[in-house]
Design a protein around this motif. Structure first.
Motif, PDB file in Angstrom:
ATOM      1  N   MET A 143       0.662  -1.268   0.202  1.00 57.17           N
ATOM      2  CA  MET A 143       0.157   0.130   0.128  1.00 57.17           C
ATOM      3  C   MET A 143       0.909   1.185  -0.292  1.00 57.17           C
ATOM      4  SD  MET A 143      -2.840   1.848   2.426  1.00 57.17           S
ATOM      5  CE  MET A 143      -1.293   1.435   3.556  1.00 57.17           C
ATOM      6  N   PHE A 144       0.391   2.408  -0.997  1.00 56.80           N
ATOM      7  CA  PHE A 144       1.686   3.739  -0.986  1.00 56.80           C
ATOM      8  C   PHE A 144       0.192   4.817  -0.926  1.00 56.80           C
ATOM      9  CE2 PHE A 144       2.393   7.544  -3.317  1.00 56.80           C
ATOM     10  CZ  PHE A 144       3.774   7.607  -2.691  1.00 56.80           C
ATOM     11  N   ASP A 145       0.841   5.226   0.490  1.00 56.89           N
ATOM     12  CA  ASP A 145      -0.372   6.833   0.562  1.00 56.89           C
ATOM     13  C   ASP A 145       0.725   8.080  -0.228  1.00 56.89           C
ATOM     14  OD1 ASP A 145      -0.573   8.748   2.397  1.00 56.89           O
ATOM     15  OD2 ASP A 145      -1.816   7.917   4.348  1.00 56.89           O
ATOM     16  N   SER A 146       0.171   8.259  -0.838  1.00 59.02           N
ATOM     17  CA  SER A 146       0.416   9.861  -1.492  1.00 59.02           C
ATOM     18  C   SER A 146       1.164  11.003  -0.536  1.00 59.02           C
ATOM     19  CB  SER A 146      -0.416   9.508  -2.231  1.00 59.02           C
ATOM     20  OG  SER A 146      -1.476  10.686  -2.269  1.00 59.02           O
ATOM     21  N   LEU A 147      -0.547  10.402   0.900  1.00 57.20           N
ATOM     22  CA  LEU A 147      -0.003  12.001   1.224  1.00 57.20           C
ATOM     23  C   LEU A 147       0.582  11.611   2.217  1.00 57.20           C
ATOM     24  CD1 LEU A 147      -1.449  14.499   1.750  1.00 57.20           C
ATOM     25  CD2 LEU A 147      -2.592  13.368   4.163  1.00 57.20           C
ATOM     26  N   MET A 148       1.043  11.423   3.127  1.00 54.57           N
ATOM     27  CA  MET A 148       2.105  10.908   3.660  1.00 54.57           C
ATOM     28  C   MET A 148       3.109  10.252   2.995  1.00 54.57           C
ATOM     29  SD  MET A 148       1.418  11.201   6.392  1.00 54.57           S
ATOM     30  CE  MET A 148       2.348  11.054   7.807  1.00 54.57           C
ATOM     31  N   ASN A 149       3.817   9.493   1.736  1.00 55.28           N
ATOM     32  CA  ASN A 149       4.042   9.181   0.844  1.00 55.28           C
ATOM     33  C   ASN A 149       5.508   8.264   1.901  1.00 55.28           C
ATOM     34  OD1 ASN A 149       6.305   9.674  -1.580  1.00 55.28           O
ATOM     35  ND2 ASN A 149       7.573  10.330  -0.062  1.00 55.28           N
ATOM     36  N   ILE A 150       4.711   7.331   1.769  1.00 58.50           N
ATOM     37  CA  ILE A 150       4.641   6.450   2.736  1.00 58.50           C
ATOM     38  C   ILE A 150       4.607   5.011   1.726  1.00 58.50           C
ATOM     39  CG2 ILE A 150       5.550   4.468   4.770  1.00 58.50           C
ATOM     40  CD1 ILE A 150       5.060   7.378   6.087  1.00 58.50           C
ATOM     41  N   THR A 151       5.103   4.006   1.734  1.00 58.90           N
ATOM     42  CA  THR A 151       4.683   2.649   1.050  1.00 58.90           C
ATOM     43  C   THR A 151       5.493   1.391   2.076  1.00 58.90           C
ATOM     44  OG1 THR A 151       5.753   3.120  -0.969  1.00 58.90           O
ATOM     45  CG2 THR A 151       5.389   0.520  -0.434  1.00 58.90           C
ATOM     46  N   ALA A 152       4.018   0.826   2.367  1.00 55.75           N
ATOM     47  CA  ALA A 152       3.819   0.043   3.817  1.00 55.75           C
ATOM     48  C   ALA A 152       3.366  -1.225   2.885  1.00 55.75           C
ATOM     49  CB  ALA A 152       2.817   0.315   4.689  1.00 55.75           C
ATOM     50  N   TYR A 153       4.012  -2.590   3.344  1.00 53.13           N
ATOM     51  CA  TYR A 153       4.223  -3.878   2.823  1.00 53.13           C
ATOM     52  C   TYR A 153       2.587  -4.668   3.631  1.00 53.13           C
ATOM     53  CZ  TYR A 153       4.461  -9.144   3.566  1.00 53.13           C
ATOM     54  OH  TYR A 153       4.119 -10.018   2.964  1.00 53.13           O
ATOM     55  N   LEU A 154       1.224  -4.586   3.713  1.00 51.13           N
ATOM     56  CA  LEU A 154       0.344  -5.917   4.601  1.00 51.13           C
ATOM     57  C   LEU A 154       0.201  -6.849   4.595  1.00 51.13           C
ATOM     58  CD1 LEU A 154      -2.543  -3.512   2.465  1.00 51.13           C
ATOM     59  CD2 LEU A 154      -1.054  -2.393   4.309  1.00 51.13           C
ATOM     60  N   GLY A 155       1.540  -7.122   4.053  1.00 49.58           N
ATOM     61  CA  GLY A 155       0.614  -8.948   3.843  1.00 49.58           C
ATOM     62  C   GLY A 155       0.717 -10.123   2.897  1.00 49.58           C
ATOM     63  N   ASN A 156       0.538 -10.881   3.003  1.00 47.47           N
ATOM     64  CA  ASN A 156       0.453 -12.279   2.150  1.00 47.47           C
ATOM     65  C   ASN A 156      -0.795 -13.065   2.402  1.00 47.47           C
ATOM     66  OD1 ASN A 156       1.587 -15.029   2.964  1.00 47.47           O
ATOM     67  ND2 ASN A 156       3.189 -12.873   3.414  1.00 47.47           N
ATOM     68  N   THR A 157      -0.906 -13.773   1.519  1.00 46.66           N
ATOM     69  CA  THR A 157      -2.112 -14.013   1.207  1.00 46.66           C
ATOM     70  C   THR A 157      -2.736 -15.664   0.274  1.00 46.66           C
ATOM     71  OG1 THR A 157      -4.627 -14.368   1.274  1.00 46.66           O
ATOM     72  CG2 THR A 157      -3.908 -13.006   0.205  1.00 46.66           C
ATOM     73  N   THR A 158      -2.648 -16.337   0.522  1.00 49.22           N
ATOM     74  CA  THR A 158      -3.244 -17.637  -0.379  1.00 49.22           C
ATOM     75  C   THR A 158      -4.971 -17.613  -1.281  1.00 49.22           C
ATOM     76  OG1 THR A 158      -3.838 -19.821   1.392  1.00 49.22           O
ATOM     77  CG2 THR A 158      -1.527 -19.027   0.649  1.00 49.22           C
ATOM     78  N   GLU A 159      -5.196 -16.429  -1.032  1.00 52.99           N
ATOM     79  CA  GLU A 159      -6.565 -16.817  -0.921  1.00 52.99           C
ATOM     80  C   GLU A 159      -6.934 -15.305  -2.128  1.00 52.99           C
ATOM     81  OE1 GLU A 159      -8.817 -18.528  -0.024  1.00 52.99           O
ATOM     82  OE2 GLU A 159      -7.732 -19.364   1.587  1.00 52.99           O
ATOM     83  N   ASN A 160      -8.013 -15.085  -2.487  1.00 52.32           N
ATOM     84  CA  ASN A 160      -8.122 -14.224  -3.605  1.00 52.32           C
ATOM     85  C   ASN A 160      -8.590 -13.122  -3.119  1.00 52.32           C
ATOM     86  OD1 ASN A 160      -8.752 -17.063  -5.955  1.00 52.32           O
ATOM     87  ND2 ASN A 160      -6.664 -15.938  -6.424  1.00 52.32           N
ATOM     88  N   PHE A 161      -9.085 -11.999  -1.688  1.00 51.27           N
ATOM     89  CA  PHE A 161      -9.087 -11.880  -1.325  1.00 51.27           C
ATOM     90  C   PHE A 161      -7.978 -11.459  -0.244  1.00 51.27           C
ATOM     91  CE2 PHE A 161     -11.084 -14.408   0.694  1.00 51.27           C
ATOM     92  CZ  PHE A 161     -11.097 -14.735   1.902  1.00 51.27           C
ATOM     93  N   PHE A 162      -8.378  -9.810   0.396  1.00 51.79           N
ATOM     94  CA  PHE A 162      -7.059  -9.413   0.892  1.00 51.79           C
ATOM     95  C   PHE A 162      -8.595  -8.416   1.918  1.00 51.79           C
ATOM     96  CE2 PHE A 162      -3.974  -7.151   3.879  1.00 51.79           C
ATOM     97  CZ  PHE A 162      -3.558  -8.046   4.046  1.00 51.79           C
ATOM     98  N   LYS A 163      -7.761  -8.297   3.644  1.00 50.46           N
ATOM     99  CA  LYS A 163      -9.480  -7.144   3.721  1.00 50.46           C
ATOM    100  C   LYS A 163      -8.402  -6.207   4.659  1.00 50.46           C
ATOM    101  CE  LYS A 163     -11.801  -6.694   8.640  1.00 50.46           C
ATOM    102  NZ  LYS A 163     -12.106  -6.624   9.527  1.00 50.46           N
TER     103      LYS A 163
END
Length: 294
Positions: A143-163
């Motif tokens: 995820m990239f926050d353009s206001l804060m100019n920060i890229t974050a790794y949210l995690g991984n999954t073996t499903e086809n959706f992510f919360k």
């Protein structure tokens, strides 16, 4: 006078002009030339392939008498990095090059569904179009926050959706989904990116560039269709009015047609009046006629 000189072949020279012809996800086609022109015997080459990610080596033997040799290296991994060395079998001087295989494609149909306090990312399974991808490898989400100019790794999954939760109102976010990176993040798939902005305004404005282009087309095409229909109806109405006026004039002309004269007769404005216009006009009074006043 002339003299013919034949050079003695030097098998200690390296192969010439080593380069890559074509690279795929699991293969690479390389080409090189022999150390000297027109070999008169089969030449044995050693092709060493070093996996710079896994830190493993493989050696292949290639025999050819041609001046130009083409060889396909197989069983490579998508998104891999390799160091290729070609030399004669007698361990002469070498020629080398680096190649990178094509990474896995990005997942298709990435979209966002907004819930009360979170959002859900959905995408199609990459295994539907990539035979080299196994669902057990999974996906990773950034995820990239353009206001804060920060890229974050949210995690991984073996499903086809992510919360995704804890998003801040007024921030614009870009989400990317790709095949999970292997071996310290060195072998990754191509990312699918989706923009999600105007959070908290009550509008779901998440869209990819292709999605926005599709939305514009969905608006422009019906409008153009309606304009064409309107123009068509207008032409039909004008044509019908023209035909009606033409028929009315024809009927009017036929009603005033004189078969004796062979032409249509129309009265002028001087002939118009009441039926009593044929009565004689009273010009005055005579002095011999007494005037009677009632």
């Amino acid at each position: 006078d002339y003299v013919v000189v034949k050079m003695i072949p030097d098998n200690r020279l390296p192969p010439r002009h080593l380069h890559s012809v074509r690279t795929g996800k699991t293969f690479a086609v390389i080409k090189w030339e022999s150390p000297y022109d027109s070999p008169d015997q089969d030449m044995l080459y050693a092709v060493a392939v070093k996996d710079l990610v896994r830190k493993t080596d493989k050696i292949y033997k290639v025999k050819s008498r041609n001046s130009t040799v083409e060889y396909t290296i197989k069983k490579l991994e998508p998104g891999g990095k390799y160091h290729v060395i070609v030399q004669l079998g007698n361990m002469s001087k070498e020629s080398s090059m680096k190649i990178n295989t094509v990474p896995l494609s990005a997942p298709d149909a990435l979209k966002i569904i907004t819930e009360n306090d979170h959002i859900l990312l959905f995408w199609k399974s990459l295994a539907l179009k990539e035979s080299n991808f196994n669902e057990s490898r999974g996906y990773e989400i950034h995820m990239f926050d353009s206001l804060m100019n920060i890229t974050a790794y949210l995690g991984n999954t073996t499903e086809n959706f992510f919360k995704v939760s804890n998003l801040k109102i007024g921030h614009n976010y870009s989400f990317s989904v790709q095949a999970r990176c292997l071996y310290g993040g060195q072998m990754c798939g191509e990312p699918a990116t989706l923009l999600y902005d105007e959070l908290g305004t009550g509008k779901d404005s998440s869209a990819t560039k292709s999605g926005r282009a599709t939305d514009v087309a969905a608006i422009v095409v019906p409008v153009l269709f309606l304009l064409l229909v309107t123009l068509g109806i207008g032409f039909v109405v004008l044509y019908m009015r023209h035909r009606r006026l033409q028929n009315s004039f024809t009927a009017f002309a036929n009603s005033h047609y004189s078969s004796r004269l062979g032409s249509a007769i129309f009265s002028s404005g001087d002939d118009l009046g009441d039926e009593d216009d044929e009565a004689p006009m009273i010009t005055g009074f005579s002095d011999d006629v007494p005037m009677v006043i009632a």
